[in-house]
Scaffold this motif. Structure first.
Motif, PDB file in Angstrom:
ATOM      1  N   THR A 127       0.875  -1.164   0.000  1.00 35.78           N
ATOM      2  CA  THR A 127       0.000   0.000   0.000  1.00 35.78           C
ATOM      3  C   THR A 127       0.918   1.221   0.000  1.00 35.78           C
ATOM      4  OG1 THR A 127      -0.090   0.304   2.399  1.00 35.78           O
ATOM      5  CG2 THR A 127      -1.626  -1.307   1.428  1.00 35.78           C
ATOM      6  N   PRO A 128       0.389   2.427  -0.214  1.00 30.35           N
ATOM      7  CA  PRO A 128       1.262   3.605  -0.121  1.00 30.35           C
ATOM      8  C   PRO A 128       1.974   3.712   1.229  1.00 30.35           C
ATOM      9  CG  PRO A 128      -0.767   4.195  -1.226  1.00 30.35           C
ATOM     10  CD  PRO A 128      -0.951   2.782  -0.727  1.00 30.35           C
ATOM     11  N   PHE A 129       1.312   3.245   2.289  1.00 30.24           N
ATOM     12  CA  PHE A 129       1.958   3.327   3.602  1.00 30.24           C
ATOM     13  C   PHE A 129       3.184   2.421   3.672  1.00 30.24           C
ATOM     14  CE2 PHE A 129       2.474   1.966   8.050  1.00 30.24           C
ATOM     15  CZ  PHE A 129       2.761   3.207   8.608  1.00 30.24           C
ATOM     16  N   THR A 130       3.199   1.353   2.907  1.00 28.90           N
ATOM     17  CA  THR A 130       4.369   0.470   2.893  1.00 28.90           C
ATOM     18  C   THR A 130       5.621   1.242   2.501  1.00 28.90           C
ATOM     19  OG1 THR A 130       2.911  -1.334   2.183  1.00 28.90           O
ATOM     20  CG2 THR A 130       5.282  -1.715   2.029  1.00 28.90           C
ATOM     21  N   THR A 149      10.948   5.936   5.882  1.00 28.59           N
ATOM     22  CA  THR A 149      10.937   6.984   6.901  1.00 28.59           C
ATOM     23  C   THR A 149      10.969   6.326   8.276  1.00 28.59           C
ATOM     24  OG1 THR A 149       8.532   7.077   7.214  1.00 28.59           O
ATOM     25  CG2 THR A 149       9.444   8.320   5.344  1.00 28.59           C
ATOM     26  N   PRO A 150      11.153   7.126   9.327  1.00 27.28           N
ATOM     27  CA  PRO A 150      11.149   6.567  10.697  1.00 27.28           C
ATOM     28  C   PRO A 150       9.840   5.919  11.104  1.00 27.28           C
ATOM     29  CG  PRO A 150      12.212   8.721  10.664  1.00 27.28           C
ATOM     30  CD  PRO A 150      11.602   8.535   9.307  1.00 27.28           C
ATOM     31  N   LEU A 151       8.775   6.094  10.320  1.00 26.44           N
ATOM     32  CA  LEU A 151       7.512   5.439  10.646  1.00 26.44           C
ATOM     33  C   LEU A 151       7.675   3.925  10.738  1.00 26.44           C
ATOM     34  CD1 LEU A 151       4.994   7.416   8.381  1.00 26.44           C
ATOM     35  CD2 LEU A 151       5.236   7.553  10.874  1.00 26.44           C
ATOM     36  N   GLY A 152       8.618   3.382   9.983  1.00 19.49           N
ATOM     37  CA  GLY A 152       8.830   1.937  10.009  1.00 19.49           C
ATOM     38  C   GLY A 152       9.379   1.419  11.325  1.00 19.49           C
ATOM     39  N   ARG A 179       6.114  -1.098  12.177  1.00 17.98           N
ATOM     40  CA  ARG A 179       6.728  -2.438  12.198  1.00 17.98           C
ATOM     41  C   ARG A 179       5.689  -3.519  11.955  1.00 17.98           C
ATOM     42  NH1 ARG A 179       9.485  -0.529  16.823  1.00 17.98           N
ATOM     43  NH2 ARG A 179       8.122  -1.806  18.138  1.00 17.98           N
ATOM     44  N   ALA A 180       4.510  -3.351  12.574  1.00 16.43           N
ATOM     45  CA  ALA A 180       3.449  -4.355  12.388  1.00 16.43           C
ATOM     46  C   ALA A 180       3.029  -4.435  10.928  1.00 16.43           C
ATOM     47  CB  ALA A 180       2.256  -4.018  13.278  1.00 16.43           C
ATOM     48  N   HIS A 181       2.938  -3.281  10.293  1.00 18.93           N
ATOM     49  CA  HIS A 181       2.555  -3.268   8.875  1.00 18.93           C
ATOM     50  C   HIS A 181       3.605  -3.978   8.023  1.00 18.93           C
ATOM     51  CE1 HIS A 181       0.992  -1.775   5.042  1.00 18.93           C
ATOM     52  NE2 HIS A 181       2.241  -1.465   4.733  1.00 18.93           N
ATOM     53  N   LEU A 182       4.884  -3.671   8.246  1.00 20.69           N
ATOM     54  CA  LEU A 182       5.939  -4.290   7.446  1.00 20.69           C
ATOM     55  C   LEU A 182       6.013  -5.787   7.701  1.00 20.69           C
ATOM     56  CD1 LEU A 182       8.764  -1.604   7.693  1.00 20.69           C
ATOM     57  CD2 LEU A 182       7.275  -2.100   5.743  1.00 20.69           C
ATOM     58  N   GLU A 183       5.803  -6.211   8.932  1.00 17.70           N
ATOM     59  CA  GLU A 183       5.813  -7.644   9.238  1.00 17.70           C
ATOM     60  C   GLU A 183       4.693  -8.364   8.499  1.00 17.70           C
ATOM     61  OE1 GLU A 183       5.718  -7.949  13.453  1.00 17.70           O
ATOM     62  OE2 GLU A 183       7.835  -7.403  13.691  1.00 17.70           O
ATOM     63  N   GLN A 184       3.557  -7.700   8.362  1.00 20.84           N
ATOM     64  CA  GLN A 184       2.456  -8.303   7.609  1.00 20.84           C
ATOM     65  C   GLN A 184       2.802  -8.391   6.130  1.00 20.84           C
ATOM     66  OE1 GLN A 184      -1.174  -6.012   7.101  1.00 20.84           O
ATOM     67  NE2 GLN A 184      -2.408  -7.848   7.394  1.00 20.84           N
ATOM     68  N   VAL A 185       3.343  -7.307   5.577  1.00 26.30           N
ATOM     69  CA  VAL A 185       3.714  -7.296   4.159  1.00 26.30           C
ATOM     70  C   VAL A 185       4.760  -8.364   3.865  1.00 26.30           C
ATOM     71  CG1 VAL A 185       4.904  -5.939   2.397  1.00 26.30           C
ATOM     72  CG2 VAL A 185       3.104  -4.887   3.759  1.00 26.30           C
ATOM     73  N   LEU A 186       5.682  -8.585   4.813  1.00 27.36           N
ATOM     74  CA  LEU A 186       6.779  -9.529   4.618  1.00 27.36           C
ATOM     75  C   LEU A 186       6.423 -10.969   5.002  1.00 27.36           C
ATOM     76  CD1 LEU A 186       9.665  -7.292   5.994  1.00 27.36           C
ATOM     77  CD2 LEU A 186       9.278  -7.908   3.608  1.00 27.36           C
ATOM     78  N   PHE A 187       5.166 -11.236   5.313  1.00 27.92           N
ATOM     79  CA  PHE A 187       4.734 -12.590   5.676  1.00 27.92           C
ATOM     80  C   PHE A 187       5.551 -13.150   6.858  1.00 27.92           C
ATOM     81  CE2 PHE A 187       2.759 -13.004   1.396  1.00 27.92           C
ATOM     82  CZ  PHE A 187       1.536 -13.517   1.796  1.00 27.92           C
ATOM     83  N   ARG A 188       5.762 -12.345   7.899  1.00 27.90           N
ATOM     84  CA  ARG A 188       6.585 -12.802   9.006  1.00 27.90           C
ATOM     85  C   ARG A 188       5.978 -13.998   9.739  1.00 27.90           C
ATOM     86  NH1 ARG A 188      10.694 -11.288   7.076  1.00 27.90           N
ATOM     87  NH2 ARG A 188      11.795  -9.361   7.617  1.00 27.90           N
ATOM     88  N   GLU A 189       4.665 -14.215   9.581  1.00 29.36           N
ATOM     89  CA  GLU A 189       4.037 -15.364  10.245  1.00 29.36           C
ATOM     90  C   GLU A 189       4.299 -16.668   9.497  1.00 29.36           C
ATOM     91  OE1 GLU A 189       0.980 -14.329   7.114  1.00 29.36           O
ATOM     92  OE2 GLU A 189       2.514 -13.295   8.281  1.00 29.36           O
ATOM     93  N   TYR A 190       4.854 -16.591   8.313  1.00 27.03           N
ATOM     94  CA  TYR A 190       5.093 -17.758   7.457  1.00 27.03           C
ATOM     95  C   TYR A 190       6.502 -18.284   7.714  1.00 27.03           C
ATOM     96  CZ  TYR A 190       5.892 -20.142   2.922  1.00 27.03           C
ATOM     97  OH  TYR A 190       6.210 -21.034   1.935  1.00 27.03           O
ATOM     98  N   ASP A 191       6.611 -19.592   8.015  1.00 31.07           N
ATOM     99  CA  ASP A 191       7.918 -20.179   8.339  1.00 31.07           C
ATOM    100  C   ASP A 191       8.752 -20.511   7.099  1.00 31.07           C
ATOM    101  OD1 ASP A 191       6.643 -22.426   7.333  1.00 31.07           O
ATOM    102  OD2 ASP A 191       6.565 -23.482   9.251  1.00 31.07           O
TER     103      ASP A 191
END
Length: 215
Positions: free
Chosen positions: A77-80, A86-89, A95-107
């Motif tokens: 999304t644009p927020f990604t 920016t420091p928003l990450g 951080r929660a948004h980036l972890e979702q985008v990066l599939f951090r729950e997937y092993d």
């Protein structure tokens, strides 16, 4: 075979030149900094033949030290972009948004469907390309892979990450070498941001939501 060009066409247009010349049932797209590890292509082909509804199959990319690279994602999304640059990450919600985008729950052990995969390494079904079309040449560099995967999903195809097919990737993420205002003075960063604008404008009518995927 080699197809020399007089000018730098960009990644998408360069890939499209090869797609037009290729004759196989599947198209294997690899960046020049990829090393194919043992049986990786055979494993991708076996998986592709067992999943006829899918268009794109991506192997697991590993660093020279053996660690796994991020190469499968949810749609941005644009927020990604803001969270990455920016420091928003660094804030909890960023951080929660980036972890979702990066599939951090997937092993990254079993294959799974993902929104999009890095274009550095993908096996693509020719019949799907003939239906959806090649990469969008409006993307000189960056976002061409995300856009292509989204188009495949929107046409009813699947995109799969196949971790048991492994490739080494000597990856230098040039667009993220600097962050913040100073990065804007880097040509590669400006190209990345321009491609992002093109992508979000192209899908503005879809509300920036992921393409529909099977569970």
């Amino acid at each position: 075979r080699f197809f020399p060009q007089n000018v730098n066409l960009g990644l998408a247009s360069g890939v499209n030149v090869a797609i037009a010349e290729a004759r196989g049932e599947y198209l294997l797209i690899l960046n020049p900094d990829i090393i194919v590890l043992r049986d990786a292509i055979d494993r991708l082909l076996d998986f592709a033949r067992a999943h006829p509804r899918a268009a794109v199959f991506a192997g697991q990319l590993i660093n020279p030290n053996g660690s796994v690279q991020d190469s499968n994602f949810r749609f941005y999304t644009p927020f990604t972009i803001l969270a990455r640059r920016t420091p928003l990450g660094f804030l909890p919600f960023g951080r929660a948004h980036l972890e979702q985008v990066l599939f951090r729950e997937y092993d990254r052990v079993a294959p799974r469907q993902v929104d999009w995969v890095l274009g550095a390494c993908m096996l693509v079904r020719r019949s799907a390309v003939e239906n959806v079309g090649p990469m969008d040449p409006r993307f000189f560099l960056y976002f061409e892979d995300m856009d292509w995967c989204r188009r495949f999903w929107n046409a009813g195809y699947e995109v799969w990450y196949v971790p048991h097919a492994r490739f080494a990737h000597y990856y230098k993420r040039e667009s993220a070498q600097e962050a913040g205002i100073s990065a804007l003075f880097q040509p590669i960063t400006r190209i990345h941001i321009a491609s992002g604008f093109k992508y979000f404008w192209k899908y503005r009518g879809e509300g920036m939501v992921p393409a529909k995927r099977a569970p």
